[in-house]
Design a protein around this motif. Structure first.
Motif, mmCIF file in Angstrom:
data_model
loop_
_atom_site.group_PDB
_atom_site.id
_atom_site.type_symbol
_atom_site.label_atom_id
_atom_site.label_comp_id
_atom_site.label_asym_id
_atom_site.label_seq_id
_atom_site.Cartn_x
_atom_site.Cartn_y
_atom_site.Cartn_z
ATOM 1 N N UNK A 43 -56.884 -15.736 16.659
ATOM 2 C CA UNK A 43 -56.349 -16.433 17.825
ATOM 3 C C UNK A 43 -55.375 -17.555 17.445
ATOM 4 N N UNK A 44 -55.788 -18.455 16.519
ATOM 5 C CA UNK A 44 -54.922 -19.564 16.123
ATOM 6 C C UNK A 44 -53.636 -19.060 15.483
ATOM 7 N N UNK A 45 -53.756 -18.039 14.646
ATOM 8 C CA UNK A 45 -52.578 -17.503 13.954
ATOM 9 C C UNK A 45 -51.607 -16.869 14.943
ATOM 10 N N UNK A 46 -52.141 -16.206 15.962
ATOM 11 C CA UNK A 46 -51.263 -15.568 16.945
ATOM 12 C C UNK A 46 -50.512 -16.614 17.758
ATOM 13 N N UNK A 47 -51.200 -17.706 18.132
ATOM 14 C CA UNK A 47 -50.538 -18.776 18.884
ATOM 15 C C UNK A 47 -49.507 -19.490 18.024
ATOM 16 N N UNK A 48 -49.818 -19.699 16.751
ATOM 17 C CA UNK A 48 -48.867 -20.344 15.848
ATOM 18 C C UNK A 48 -47.644 -19.457 15.637
ATOM 19 N N UNK A 49 -47.843 -18.158 15.543
ATOM 20 C CA UNK A 49 -46.715 -17.234 15.414
ATOM 21 C C UNK A 49 -45.825 -17.296 16.646
ATOM 22 N N UNK A 50 -46.424 -17.505 17.804
ATOM 23 C CA UNK A 50 -45.647 -17.651 19.037
ATOM 24 C C UNK A 50 -44.804 -18.922 19.005
ATOM 25 N N UNK A 51 -45.348 -19.981 18.418
ATOM 26 C CA UNK A 51 -44.575 -21.213 18.260
ATOM 27 C C UNK A 51 -43.356 -20.959 17.373
ATOM 28 N N UNK A 52 -43.548 -20.183 16.321
ATOM 29 C CA UNK A 52 -42.436 -19.868 15.408
ATOM 30 C C UNK A 52 -41.342 -19.106 16.153
ATOM 31 N N UNK A 53 -41.728 -18.098 16.917
ATOM 32 C CA UNK A 53 -40.724 -17.342 17.674
ATOM 33 C C UNK A 53 -40.053 -18.235 18.719
ATOM 34 N N UNK A 54 -40.798 -19.190 19.272
ATOM 35 C CA UNK A 54 -40.209 -20.131 20.227
ATOM 36 C C UNK A 54 -39.134 -20.994 19.589
ATOM 37 N N UNK A 55 -39.390 -21.452 18.367
ATOM 38 C CA UNK A 55 -38.389 -22.241 17.641
ATOM 39 C C UNK A 55 -37.142 -21.412 17.345
ATOM 40 N N UNK A 56 -37.341 -20.171 16.934
ATOM 41 C CA UNK A 56 -36.214 -19.276 16.684
ATOM 42 C C UNK A 56 -35.394 -19.096 17.959
ATOM 43 N N UNK A 57 -36.076 -18.956 19.076
ATOM 44 C CA UNK A 57 -35.425 -18.764 20.370
ATOM 45 C C UNK A 57 -34.526 -19.948 20.724
ATOM 46 N N UNK A 58 -35.035 -21.164 20.543
ATOM 47 C CA UNK A 58 -34.268 -22.368 20.881
ATOM 48 C C UNK A 58 -33.021 -22.485 20.006
ATOM 49 N N UNK A 59 -33.192 -22.389 18.703
ATOM 50 C CA UNK A 59 -32.061 -22.611 17.792
ATOM 51 C C UNK A 59 -31.029 -21.486 17.879
ATOM 52 N N UNK A 60 -31.479 -20.266 18.178
ATOM 53 C CA UNK A 60 -30.525 -19.161 18.317
ATOM 54 C C UNK A 60 -29.701 -19.294 19.597
ATOM 55 N N UNK A 61 -30.277 -19.893 20.628
ATOM 56 C CA UNK A 61 -29.516 -20.122 21.863
ATOM 57 C C UNK A 61 -28.378 -21.098 21.612
ATOM 58 N N UNK A 62 -28.564 -22.031 20.697
ATOM 59 C CA UNK A 62 -27.488 -22.962 20.347
ATOM 60 C C UNK A 62 -26.284 -22.215 19.765
ATOM 61 N N UNK A 63 -26.545 -21.110 19.077
ATOM 62 C CA UNK A 63 -25.449 -20.282 18.557
ATOM 63 C C UNK A 63 -24.610 -19.744 19.707
ATOM 64 N N UNK A 64 -25.271 -19.314 20.768
ATOM 65 C CA UNK A 64 -24.552 -18.797 21.930
ATOM 66 C C UNK A 64 -23.728 -19.883 22.602
ATOM 67 N N UNK A 65 -24.284 -21.098 22.709
ATOM 68 C CA UNK A 65 -23.538 -22.214 23.303
ATOM 69 C C UNK A 65 -22.259 -22.466 22.520
ATOM 70 N N UNK A 66 -22.350 -22.383 21.199
ATOM 71 C CA UNK A 66 -21.177 -22.623 20.353
ATOM 72 C C UNK A 66 -20.159 -21.485 20.472
ATOM 73 N N UNK A 67 -20.643 -20.245 20.548
ATOM 74 C CA UNK A 67 -19.735 -19.110 20.415
ATOM 75 C C UNK A 67 -19.213 -18.498 21.687
ATOM 76 N N UNK A 68 -19.873 -18.727 22.834
ATOM 77 C CA UNK A 68 -19.545 -17.951 24.032
ATOM 78 C C UNK A 68 -18.127 -18.196 24.521
ATOM 79 N N UNK A 69 -17.619 -19.425 24.415
ATOM 80 C CA UNK A 69 -16.261 -19.711 24.863
ATOM 81 C C UNK A 69 -15.245 -19.578 23.731
#
Length: 476
Positions: free
Chosen positions: A289-315
């Motif tokens: 259970x703890x490992x699965x929730x922690x893995x979700x936190x990792x994917x959440x961090x990836x999600x946030x920082x990857x969205x910044x790539x889109x902000x930089x590149x879309x225009x």
């Protein structure tokens, strides 16, 4: 922050005031993101399952139970999906969110989710349109993607809350659900503080206020060309008495088809199946259970920082190129064991693959699924057209949320091939049917985009909007 930029005949500079408006409006994404992230973590908490879904909890305890099917329960899926059914038809702010934290019966917790869905539907309809209308044309993509950025921040916040709340027995799940009131409070404050868009003021015959607002959000005095374009678009909009009837006209089909399909395809990437049920999915492949929730936190961090790539590149690189990258990079094909646990190396590989999938989505269909429908409708059908697009998103979000665990039980690993096939279809859709809208003024889309596209120009014979709009604010 004070440099004046000029695109065609439109001048603007980024000021502290307009940035505050962008951020406050984009906070509407926090509530949507928090809900996406919170539901999967809560459904993976033993205390929650014991209280509301004891049969699921018993299946979870059986070591030899088929991992694919241990969470297959229609009411458990309804807990996640009910919010989106309400969001599909909602137009009012959410209320009584804390009911979910105090729930004692299944019907109470589902009712609370429905009430929260009302606010989510309202925010998802209003925020992307607001951001697209107040953003300067050269930064419209980046500004609109702030909405998606705050969705990802909401998901990450929910993952962190779930990770901490899972250690609080037996009421940690109540804390997770109750904290949904915080994003709702941010949205309320933002709606009180931010200004109305110039287009909405002009459309209500408040031209002087519209002009002063435009000067304020552009940070310059010379806004005459852009204001003339807004006025012409508003004149065309006033002539349309029934926007939904206008949506059925042949000339409205290109933006309507693109808007709806962008939102539908966004869901058939499979991303919300991953985000809703990430802890459940990670438990399915053998994480504790703890490992699965922690893995979700990792994917959440990836999600946030990857969205910044889109902000930089879309225009800079454009919408189409970012979308096509998903078709080439984000097909997630994973074979999961039917029972027992994966070995440590293979389990780690699953996390890496999920992170790569989330990364690709976060700079493509995640933000652009909201951006493109919000910028391509002409003013006279912008609100009604975008409402249809958002409703389509909520409908298919509901379907995916309600069906995914059952589909995983019956289709097993082929569920990922199902989504992969859709991603291939989406790539073809972008390649042949999606026009590029980078650096096109929002009120010049008909003349500059739809009437020039080799496929969609055939639909524009009966368009009777203001022809002069194309001559105002042209980008050279």
């Amino acid at each position: 922050m004070t440099k004046i930029e000029k695109v065609g005949s439109f001048e603007s500079k980024i000021t502290v005031y307009v940035v505050v408006c962008w951020v406050l409006a984009a906070c509407g994404g926090l509530m949507f993101g928090y809900d996406i992230g919170i539901s999967g973590g809560v459904t993976a908490m033993d205390d929650f399952l014991i209280k509301f879904f004891p049969a699921v909890y018993q299946r979870k305890l059986r070591a030899k139970e088929d991992n694919y099917c241990k969470y297959d329960n229609q009411y458990l899926q309804l807990f996640t999906s009910s919010l989106y059914l309400a969001a599909l038809v909602s137009s009012f702010a959410a209320s009584k969110i804390l009911l979910s934290a105090a729930a004692q019966r299944i019907w109470m917790i589902i009712l609370a989710r429905v009430l929260l869905g009302v606010g989510v539907g309202f925010g998802n309809e209003a925020v992307p349109l607001f951001l697209s209308e107040i953003a300067p044309v050269q930064h419209r993509g980046a500004v609109n993607i702030l909405f998606q950025l705050f969705i990802t921040i909401g998901i990450l916040f929910a993952n962190l809350v779930n990770y901490g709340a899972s250690k609080i027995h037996p009421w940690g799940w109540r804390l997770s659900l109750g904290l949904a009131s915080l994003p709702a409070a941010f949205l309320f404050v933002g709606s009180v503080v931010i200004i109305e868009t110039p287009a909405s003021l002009v459309e209500r015959n408040q031209e002087s206020q519209g002009l002063s607002t435009l000067k304020k959000i552009r940070g310059v005095e010379d806004v005459d060309a852009e204001f003339e374009q807004i006025k012409m678009a508003c004149e065309a909009a006033r002539e349309v008495k029934d926007p939904f009837k206008r949506l059925m006209k042949r000339s409205s089909m290109p933006p309507l088809i693109i808007g709806v399909m962008m939102q539908v395809f966004q869901q058939f990437t499979g991303i919300n199946a991953i985000m809703f049920y990430a802890p459940v999915l990670f438990q399915t492949v053998g994480f504790k259970n703890d490992a699965s929730l922690l893995s979700s936190v990792i994917t959440g961090l990836v999600n946030v920082f990857s969205t910044l790539v889109s902000i930089y590149g879309v225009d800079r690189v454009g919408r189409r190129k970012l979308l096509l990258k998903l078709a080439s990079k984000s097909i997630l094909l994973v074979h999961l064991k039917g029972s027992n646990s994966l070995d440590e190396g293979l389990a780690g590989l699953v996390v890496v693959l999920v992170c790569l999938f989330v990364m690709s989505f976060a700079w493509s269909w995640g933000p652009l699924g909201w951006l493109i429908p919000s910028e391509t409708f002409p003013l006279e059908i912008r609100t009604s057209g975008f409402a249809c697009a958002v409703s389509s998103n909520m409908l298919f979000t509901f379907i995916i949320a309600q069906a995914f665990l059952s589909m995983m039980c019956h289709m097993r690993a082929f569920i990922f091939f199902f989504f992969a096939a859709w991603i291939v279809a989406m790539g073809l859709f972008v390649l042949f049917l999606l026009p590029e809208t980078k650096n096109v003024p929002i009120d010049a889309m008909v003349e500059r985009v739809w009437k020039q596209h080799p496929v969609w120009k055939r639909f524009m014979d009966d368009y009777d909007g203001k022809e002069d709009v194309k001559n105002v604010g042209m980008i050279i």
